[in-house]
Design an enzyme around this catalytic site. Structure first.
Site, PDB file in Angstrom:
ATOM      1  N   LYS A 107      64.763  64.304  10.680  1.00 48.88           N
ATOM      2  CA  LYS A 107      63.493  64.862  10.185  1.00 48.88           C
ATOM      3  C   LYS A 107      63.274  64.487   8.707  1.00 48.88           C
ATOM      4  CE  LYS A 107      64.032  68.607  13.441  1.00 48.88           C
ATOM      5  NZ  LYS A 107      63.379  69.744  14.043  1.00 48.88           N
ATOM      6  N   GLU A 133      61.777  68.659  25.103  1.00 50.76           N
ATOM      7  CA  GLU A 133      62.106  69.542  23.987  1.00 50.76           C
ATOM      8  C   GLU A 133      61.199  70.763  23.998  1.00 50.76           C
ATOM      9  OE1 GLU A 133      64.135  67.387  20.594  1.00 50.76           O
ATOM     10  OE2 GLU A 133      62.030  66.917  20.356  1.00 50.76           O
ATOM     11  N   HIS A 172      56.834  63.835  18.777  1.00 49.89           N
ATOM     12  CA  HIS A 172      57.651  65.014  18.463  1.00 49.89           C
ATOM     13  C   HIS A 172      56.737  66.230  18.315  1.00 49.89           C
ATOM     14  CE1 HIS A 172      60.309  67.794  16.405  1.00 49.89           C
ATOM     15  NE2 HIS A 172      61.295  67.074  16.914  1.00 49.89           N
ATOM     16  N   ASN A 190      67.809  63.340  15.112  1.00 45.17           N
ATOM     17  CA  ASN A 190      66.543  63.333  14.381  1.00 45.17           C
ATOM     18  C   ASN A 190      66.767  64.047  13.053  1.00 45.17           C
ATOM     19  OD1 ASN A 190      63.955  63.609  13.425  1.00 45.17           O
ATOM     20  ND2 ASN A 190      63.295  65.057  15.002  1.00 45.17           N
ATOM     21  N   GLU A 236      56.660  68.606  16.318  1.00 45.34           N
ATOM     22  CA  GLU A 236      56.196  68.907  14.959  1.00 45.34           C
ATOM     23  C   GLU A 236      54.950  68.083  14.629  1.00 45.34           C
ATOM     24  OE1 GLU A 236      59.992  68.324  13.069  1.00 45.34           O
ATOM     25  OE2 GLU A 236      60.701  70.146  14.051  1.00 45.34           O
ATOM     26  N   GLY A 267      64.802  74.075  16.486  1.00 46.92           N
ATOM     27  CA  GLY A 267      65.074  74.639  15.165  1.00 46.92           C
ATOM     28  C   GLY A 267      65.180  76.153  15.151  1.00 46.92           C
ATOM     29  N   SER A 304      67.912  73.013  19.642  1.00 44.28           N
ATOM     30  CA  SER A 304      69.075  73.825  19.257  1.00 44.28           C
ATOM     31  C   SER A 304      70.376  73.423  19.968  1.00 44.28           C
ATOM     32  CB  SER A 304      68.786  75.316  19.456  1.00 44.28           C
ATOM     33  OG  SER A 304      67.733  75.721  18.594  1.00 44.28           O
TER      34      SER A 304
END
Ligand code: PEP
Length: 254
Positions: free
Chosen positions: A12, A166, A96, A10, A98, A172, A212
């Site tokens: 992003k 996730e 996702h 990904n 985010e 991140g 991560s």
């Protein structure tokens, strides 16, 4: 039936055209296990999809990072599932964290998106995962089950779905879940699918881990019985993504 290892990258909201060309070149030159051992999908920002699609090696595939919840039209700024199909983009990432957190996408909205994208013929990487607060409150599985239920309520054919577990606290942050933590949730999630969808869907649906993942931790994570691969953010922009793809070998020799 063995579940084929899956590694997604990904990217992003990162990159210039020059940087994207460089990443594609690195991927194109890499020696990786064959397609029957690992399925590799990279997800550049929308604007770079045609560039990546036309230059990427043919044994790797591309994914969009999102798509609209229904047929296109008067939805300024959105990209529809039909457009992705029209460009021959086979995969899309939906839900996702985010987008759930920053753009307020609810479980139901994500479920609607997954159902619509599948109905148009896209394959979906559907993301689920708990926040640190939720984990500390002991509600990890309740959260993940509710996110998965919103998808299960709307989807009957799971053959084109990959679930990405996730944990939000691992995305991140450099704080990767331990192999035991990942395995525990993947196992619970598989049991949830067996109970609430079907034994066949539980046995065949790939559940990949994201948060991560890097070249150093991928082998041990990938060696867990219910970890069927990874969704990789930061490290997917770096040459170590190749090492993560190679982690598929741990399942081959298992
Ligand atoms: C992601 O964005 O899906 C992700 C897993 O990011 P990172 O690997 O950087 O934690």
């Amino acid at each position: 039936m063995a579940r084929k290892f899956f590694v997604g990258g990904n990217w992003k909201c990162n990159g210039t055209a020059e940087e994207v060309k460089k990443i594609v070149n690195t991927l194109n030159e890499a020696q990786v296990p064959s397609q029957d051992v690992v399925e590799v999908v990279v997800s550049p920002p929308y604007v770079f999809l045609p560039l990546v699609k036309s230059t990427l090696r043919s044994d790797f595939f591309v994914a969009a990072q999102n798509c609209w919840v229904k047929k296109g039209g008067a939805y300024t700024g959105e990209v529809s599932a039909e457009m992705l199909v029209n460009l021959d983009i086979p995969w899309v990432i939906l839900g996702h964290s985010e987008r759930r957190a920053i753009l307020n996408e609810s479980n139901e909205f994500v479920g609607d998106k997954v159902a619509y994208a599948l109905a148009q013929g896209l394959k979906v990487i559907a993301c689920v995962g708990e926040t640190l607060e939720e984990r500390e409150a002991g509600s990890t599985m309740d959260v993940v089950a509710a996110q998965t239920k919103a998808i299960a309520d709307r989807v009957s054919n799971w053959s084109n779905v990959v679930i990405a577990y996730e944990p939000v606290w691992a995305i991140g942050t450099g704080k990767v879940a331990s192999p035991a933590q990942a395995q525990e949730v993947h196992d619970e999630l598989r049991k949830w699918l067996a109970k609430n969808v079907s034994a066949d869907v539980a046995a065949t649906t790939r559940i990949i881990y994201g948060g991560s993942v890097n070249g150093g931790n991928c082998k041990e994570l990938g060696g867990q019985a219910d970890v069927d691969g990874f969704l990789v953010g930061g490290a997917s922009l770096k040459p170590e993504f190749i090492d993560i793809i190679k982690a598929a070998e741990v399942k081959k020799s298992a």
